[in-house]
Design a protein around this motif. Structure first.
Motif, PDB file in Angstrom:
ATOM      1  N   ALA A  27       7.684  13.172   1.390  1.00 39.37           N
ATOM      2  CA  ALA A  27       8.538  12.052   1.796  1.00 39.37           C
ATOM      3  C   ALA A  27       7.719  10.882   2.320  1.00 39.37           C
ATOM      4  CB  ALA A  27       9.544  12.513   2.848  1.00 39.37           C
ATOM      5  N   SER A  28       6.563  11.138   2.882  1.00 39.13           N
ATOM      6  CA  SER A  28       5.742  10.049   3.419  1.00 39.13           C
ATOM      7  C   SER A  28       5.241   9.138   2.299  1.00 39.13           C
ATOM      8  CB  SER A  28       4.556  10.615   4.200  1.00 39.13           C
ATOM      9  OG  SER A  28       3.698  11.346   3.330  1.00 39.13           O
ATOM     10  N   ALA A  29       5.096   9.662   1.115  1.00 38.89           N
ATOM     11  CA  ALA A  29       4.686   8.838  -0.024  1.00 38.89           C
ATOM     12  C   ALA A  29       5.756   7.793  -0.340  1.00 38.89           C
ATOM     13  CB  ALA A  29       4.423   9.715  -1.245  1.00 38.89           C
ATOM     14  N   PHE A  30       6.985   8.183  -0.181  1.00 42.73           N
ATOM     15  CA  PHE A  30       8.069   7.213  -0.398  1.00 42.73           C
ATOM     16  C   PHE A  30       8.021   6.128   0.659  1.00 42.73           C
ATOM     17  CE2 PHE A  30      12.129   6.039  -2.234  1.00 42.73           C
ATOM     18  CZ  PHE A  30      12.717   5.296  -1.222  1.00 42.73           C
ATOM     19  N   ASP A  31       7.767   6.515   1.875  1.00 46.33           N
ATOM     20  CA  ASP A  31       7.679   5.514   2.936  1.00 46.33           C
ATOM     21  C   ASP A  31       6.619   4.460   2.607  1.00 46.33           C
ATOM     22  OD1 ASP A  31       8.267   7.902   5.658  1.00 46.33           O
ATOM     23  OD2 ASP A  31       9.588   7.001   4.152  1.00 46.33           O
ATOM     24  N   ALA A  32       5.504   4.916   2.085  1.00 51.46           N
ATOM     25  CA  ALA A  32       4.432   3.987   1.726  1.00 51.46           C
ATOM     26  C   ALA A  32       4.856   3.069   0.586  1.00 51.46           C
ATOM     27  CB  ALA A  32       3.180   4.768   1.336  1.00 51.46           C
ATOM     28  N   LEU A  33       5.503   3.645  -0.407  1.00 52.94           N
ATOM     29  CA  LEU A  33       5.992   2.844  -1.528  1.00 52.94           C
ATOM     30  C   LEU A  33       7.004   1.809  -1.060  1.00 52.94           C
ATOM     31  CD1 LEU A  33       6.545   5.376  -4.460  1.00 52.94           C
ATOM     32  CD2 LEU A  33       5.137   3.321  -4.516  1.00 52.94           C
ATOM     33  N   TYR A  34       7.889   2.259  -0.231  1.00 49.10           N
ATOM     34  CA  TYR A  34       8.922   1.344   0.251  1.00 49.10           C
ATOM     35  C   TYR A  34       8.325   0.209   1.058  1.00 49.10           C
ATOM     36  CZ  TYR A  34      13.183  -0.363   2.436  1.00 49.10           C
ATOM     37  OH  TYR A  34      14.222  -1.167   2.842  1.00 49.10           O
ATOM     38  N   GLY A  35       7.370   0.554   1.873  1.00 48.69           N
ATOM     39  CA  GLY A  35       6.707  -0.479   2.672  1.00 48.69           C
ATOM     40  C   GLY A  35       6.033  -1.541   1.809  1.00 48.69           C
ATOM     41  N   ARG A  36       5.485  -1.118   0.703  1.00 49.21           N
ATOM     42  CA  ARG A  36       4.811  -2.068  -0.187  1.00 49.21           C
ATOM     43  C   ARG A  36       5.792  -2.991  -0.888  1.00 49.21           C
ATOM     44  NH1 ARG A  36       0.427   1.456  -3.668  1.00 49.21           N
ATOM     45  NH2 ARG A  36      -0.863   2.137  -1.908  1.00 49.21           N
ATOM     46  N   ASP A  94      -5.269   8.155   2.599  1.00 42.18           N
ATOM     47  CA  ASP A  94      -4.959   6.789   2.918  1.00 42.18           C
ATOM     48  C   ASP A  94      -4.005   6.258   1.863  1.00 42.18           C
ATOM     49  OD1 ASP A  94      -6.885   3.689   3.303  1.00 42.18           O
ATOM     50  OD2 ASP A  94      -4.814   4.240   3.771  1.00 42.18           O
ATOM     51  N   ALA A  95      -2.776   6.012   2.280  1.00 42.03           N
ATOM     52  CA  ALA A  95      -1.774   5.594   1.309  1.00 42.03           C
ATOM     53  C   ALA A  95      -2.068   4.215   0.774  1.00 42.03           C
ATOM     54  CB  ALA A  95      -0.394   5.636   1.969  1.00 42.03           C
ATOM     55  N   SER A  96      -2.712   3.413   1.546  1.00 37.32           N
ATOM     56  CA  SER A  96      -2.967   2.032   1.113  1.00 37.32           C
ATOM     57  C   SER A  96      -3.899   1.991  -0.081  1.00 37.32           C
ATOM     58  CB  SER A  96      -3.558   1.226   2.272  1.00 37.32           C
ATOM     59  OG  SER A  96      -4.824   1.769   2.651  1.00 37.32           O
ATOM     60  N   ALA A  97      -4.726   2.973  -0.238  1.00 37.01           N
ATOM     61  CA  ALA A  97      -5.666   2.985  -1.351  1.00 37.01           C
ATOM     62  C   ALA A  97      -5.096   3.722  -2.554  1.00 37.01           C
ATOM     63  CB  ALA A  97      -6.984   3.633  -0.940  1.00 37.01           C
ATOM     64  N   MET A 147      -2.140  -1.832  -4.405  1.00 35.00           N
ATOM     65  CA  MET A 147      -1.025  -2.551  -4.995  1.00 35.00           C
ATOM     66  C   MET A 147      -1.498  -3.168  -6.305  1.00 35.00           C
ATOM     67  SD  MET A 147       1.261  -5.546  -3.246  1.00 35.00           S
ATOM     68  CE  MET A 147       2.644  -6.245  -4.077  1.00 35.00           C
ATOM     69  N   ASN A 148      -0.609  -3.251  -7.222  1.00 29.16           N
ATOM     70  CA  ASN A 148      -0.956  -3.840  -8.506  1.00 29.16           C
ATOM     71  C   ASN A 148      -1.326  -5.313  -8.337  1.00 29.16           C
ATOM     72  OD1 ASN A 148      -0.341  -1.421  -9.751  1.00 29.16           O
ATOM     73  ND2 ASN A 148       1.832  -1.951  -9.857  1.00 29.16           N
ATOM     74  N   THR A 149      -2.333  -5.738  -9.018  1.00 30.66           N
ATOM     75  CA  THR A 149      -2.816  -7.118  -8.853  1.00 30.66           C
ATOM     76  C   THR A 149      -2.150  -8.032  -9.856  1.00 30.66           C
ATOM     77  OG1 THR A 149      -4.647  -6.653 -10.358  1.00 30.66           O
ATOM     78  CG2 THR A 149      -5.043  -6.360  -8.001  1.00 30.66           C
ATOM     79  N   PRO A 150      -1.809  -9.210  -9.465  1.00 29.64           N
ATOM     80  CA  PRO A 150      -1.201 -10.154 -10.405  1.00 29.64           C
ATOM     81  C   PRO A 150      -2.245 -10.736 -11.340  1.00 29.64           C
ATOM     82  CG  PRO A 150      -1.465 -11.181  -8.274  1.00 29.64           C
ATOM     83  CD  PRO A 150      -1.935  -9.775  -8.122  1.00 29.64           C
ATOM     84  N   ASP A 151      -1.808 -11.605 -12.189  1.00 30.47           N
ATOM     85  CA  ASP A 151      -2.764 -12.258 -13.079  1.00 30.47           C
ATOM     86  C   ASP A 151      -3.796 -13.044 -12.265  1.00 30.47           C
ATOM     87  OD1 ASP A 151       0.103 -12.970 -15.044  1.00 30.47           O
ATOM     88  OD2 ASP A 151      -1.362 -11.367 -15.291  1.00 30.47           O
ATOM     89  N   ASP A 152      -4.976 -13.125 -12.863  1.00 35.39           N
ATOM     90  CA  ASP A 152      -6.042 -13.854 -12.159  1.00 35.39           C
ATOM     91  C   ASP A 152      -5.896 -15.357 -12.395  1.00 35.39           C
ATOM     92  OD1 ASP A 152      -8.474 -11.258 -12.815  1.00 35.39           O
ATOM     93  OD2 ASP A 152      -7.213 -11.639 -11.063  1.00 35.39           O
ATOM     94  N   GLU A 153      -4.858 -15.897 -11.890  1.00 33.51           N
ATOM     95  CA  GLU A 153      -4.657 -17.331 -11.995  1.00 33.51           C
ATOM     96  C   GLU A 153      -4.579 -17.920 -10.589  1.00 33.51           C
ATOM     97  OE1 GLU A 153      -1.932 -17.287 -16.064  1.00 33.51           O
ATOM     98  OE2 GLU A 153      -1.262 -18.331 -14.271  1.00 33.51           O
ATOM     99  N   PRO A 154      -5.166 -19.055 -10.423  1.00 39.68           N
ATOM    100  CA  PRO A 154      -5.110 -19.655  -9.082  1.00 39.68           C
ATOM    101  C   PRO A 154      -3.655 -19.964  -8.725  1.00 39.68           C
ATOM    102  CG  PRO A 154      -5.967 -21.221 -10.680  1.00 39.68           C
ATOM    103  CD  PRO A 154      -5.869 -19.897 -11.375  1.00 39.68           C
ATOM    104  N   VAL A 155      -3.390 -19.689  -7.498  1.00 42.09           N
ATOM    105  CA  VAL A 155      -2.024 -19.950  -7.044  1.00 42.09           C
ATOM    106  C   VAL A 155      -1.849 -21.454  -6.919  1.00 42.09           C
ATOM    107  CG1 VAL A 155      -0.391 -19.596  -5.185  1.00 42.09           C
ATOM    108  CG2 VAL A 155      -1.982 -17.752  -5.825  1.00 42.09           C
ATOM    109  N   ASP A 156      -0.922 -21.957  -7.724  1.00 42.58           N
ATOM    110  CA  ASP A 156      -0.751 -23.388  -7.698  1.00 42.58           C
ATOM    111  C   ASP A 156       0.118 -23.782  -6.505  1.00 42.58           C
ATOM    112  OD1 ASP A 156       1.895 -23.518 -10.234  1.00 42.58           O
ATOM    113  OD2 ASP A 156       1.601 -22.285  -8.452  1.00 42.58           O
ATOM    114  N   GLU A 157       0.228 -25.086  -6.372  1.00 41.16           N
ATOM    115  CA  GLU A 157       0.927 -25.615  -5.205  1.00 41.16           C
ATOM    116  C   GLU A 157       2.381 -25.182  -5.211  1.00 41.16           C
ATOM    117  OE1 GLU A 157       1.081 -29.845  -5.186  1.00 41.16           O
ATOM    118  OE2 GLU A 157       2.077 -29.964  -3.244  1.00 41.16           O
TER     119      GLU A 157
END
Lengths: 274, 191
Positions: free
Chosen positions: B20-29, B2-5, A1-11
């Motif tokens: 289609a399984s690639a879409f499932d992974a995207l949707y889950g994320r 491994d879709a998570s990676a 998953m794409n990572t957000p900015d490296d900023e501490p999560v504030d309150e």
């Protein structure tokens, strides 16, 4: 998953996330199911283009082969199917030149075979006397026999002021009937010339003055029996018609166009009676 | 595999190729983050469900148009944002936090309490805080609220937020800062 900015999560963010997780929930099951189903359907539609076009080409080829097979089958069936014989009705081809060397006069009792051969185009001029069409000679013997069978019908046709045509002759004349209904072309030119010569001979023999006349009359007529013996004959004036000839027995006239010695054309009307 | 990676872009490429399984992974994320974003900007659950479906349908149907060098999240949220804006224009609706919680009108306090908070007091405090921040969020200007939600709910970077909202990096960053500062202030006031 794409990572957000490296900023501490504030309150604020953490509080919000906690509240949002609890409060927002998730989409309804039906929504999720519809989305995933549509995704699968779209993926199927997006099957690799190569396969799709391959199937498409296969389908096109199959249809083409099927179409060719259908055409061949139809063509084969068409050839096998018995075709009706269509008898085209064409007017007989007449020998235009009747001024051939006169040959011996044909006997009245000509053979039926010759009659058949010459009966292809006995379409005598049904037109007014001034008709100039040349007519093939008719098998006299055959016509004579068949004429006996329907004299009454021939009488009706003779009512016409015009020169009786072979087609209007007695139905008894099978040769004439064949000529009328048969779509075959006229007999060979040779046969026509033979028939025409016979009539020429007849004209020369029975009407020598007409034969030698520079200006012959329009129509001459004669009545003969089945044996060929001349019973009556005459010259038809312009005011007369064949039907008006006195004491004419019922029968059909055979009218032919013949040429005299001088090359002039006239009509020779012949009737055969018992 | 491994879709998570696998990155979002790689999954999208596989899906565009027919997996289609690639879409499932995207949707889950991205299901929940996108859902929250849409919900925060729609004001009611029914509309959010419709827009959620519209956005993911568009993803499925236009997968072939996705550029490999583009960011999937930017593409996803841009589509969602456009639909939210269109819906707002058509319906003239306003965002409301009423009746959003859990889809069943359940007060936030009870939801937090059911989540297994350490103590009822803490749960109550958290619930009250949550209610306050959600209410405060509603009072933010739309651009600041949007930037904050994209970051807090969806985890997007400033660059991505700028791309989605059609602004510059600095503008997006400023909006985020203003939103956060305002929420802090409102929380302090509540406390």
């Amino acid at each position: 998953m794409n990572t957000p900015d490296d900023e501490p999560v504030d309150e604020v963010t953490s509080v919000y996330r906690r509240a949002s997780d609890a409060e927002a929930g998730s989409p309804a099951f039906a929504t999720r199911a519809a989305i995933l189903a549509e995704a699968r359907a779209a993926a199927l539609r997006r099957t690799p283009a190569a396969n799709h076009s391959l199937y498409a080409w296969r389908a096109v080829a199959g249809i083409a082969v099927l179409g060719v097979a259908v055409l061949l089958w139809r063509q084969t069936n068409r050839n096998v199917t018995p075709e009706l014989t269509v008898e085209t009705r064409t007017p007989p081809v007449l020998e235009p030149d009747l001024a051939a060397t006169p040959e011996p006069v044909a006997e009245a009792g000509r053979s039926a075979a010759q009659a058949d051969r010459t009966a292809e185009a006995p379409q005598l001029a049904a037109a007014p006397p001034q008709a100039s069409a040349d007519v093939a000679a008719v098998a006299e013997s055959t016509a004579k026999v068949e004429r006996e069978e329907s004299k009454s019908a021939a009488r009706e046709r003779d009512e016409s002021p015009a020169v009786a045509s072979v087609s209007a002759a007695a139905p008894a004349e099978s040769a004439l009937q064949r000529a009328r209904s048969d779509a075959a072309p006229a007999v060979a030119a040779g046969a026509l010339r033979q028939a025409a010569t016979d009539y020429q001979g007849l004209l020369q023999r029975e009407f020598p003055e007409v034969w030698n006349a520079g200006t012959p009359p329009r129509t001459v007529w004669l009545v003969m029996d089945v044996g060929g013996r001349i019973l009556r004959k005459g010259v038809l004036s312009d005011a007369d018609t064949l039907a008006s000839v006195a004491n004419q027995p019922s029968g059909a006239w055979t009218v032919v166009q013949v040429k005299t010695a001088s090359g002039s054309s006239l009509q020779l009307a012949v009737m055969q009676v018992d | 595999m491994d879709a998570s990676a696998t990155s979002d872009e790689a999954l999208m490429g596989r899906y565009a190729a027919g997996d289609a399984s690639a879409f499932d992974a995207l949707y889950g994320r991205h299901e929940l983050p996108l859902w929250r974003y849409i919900l925060r900007h729609c004001g009611n659950r029914a509309t959010a469900e419709e827009l959620m479906q519209e956005v993911w349908f568009a993803v499925a149907r236009e997968a072939a148009k996705f550029r490999a060098d583009a960011r999937f999240t930017s593409w996803l949220y841009t589509m969602a944002r456009n639909r939210v804006i269109d819906r707002h224009r058509n319906a003239h609706s306003h965002m409301s936090l009423d009746g959003v919680a859990g889809g069943s009108e359940t007060p936030l306090m009870e939801i937090l309490a059911d989540e297994g908070s350490p103590s009822p007091l803490q749960a109550a405090e958290q619930a009250e805080q949550g209610q306050s921040i959600l209410a405060a969020l509603h009072r933010l200007p739309r651009e600041q609220r949007e930037a904050f939600v994209l970051q807090a709910d969806s985890g997007l970077t400033v660059e991505q937020i700028a791309s989605i909202t059609g602004t510059s990096f600095e503008t997006a960053k400023s909006r985020l800062r203003y939103a956060r500062d305002r929420l802090k202030e409102l929380l302090r006031e509540h406390a």
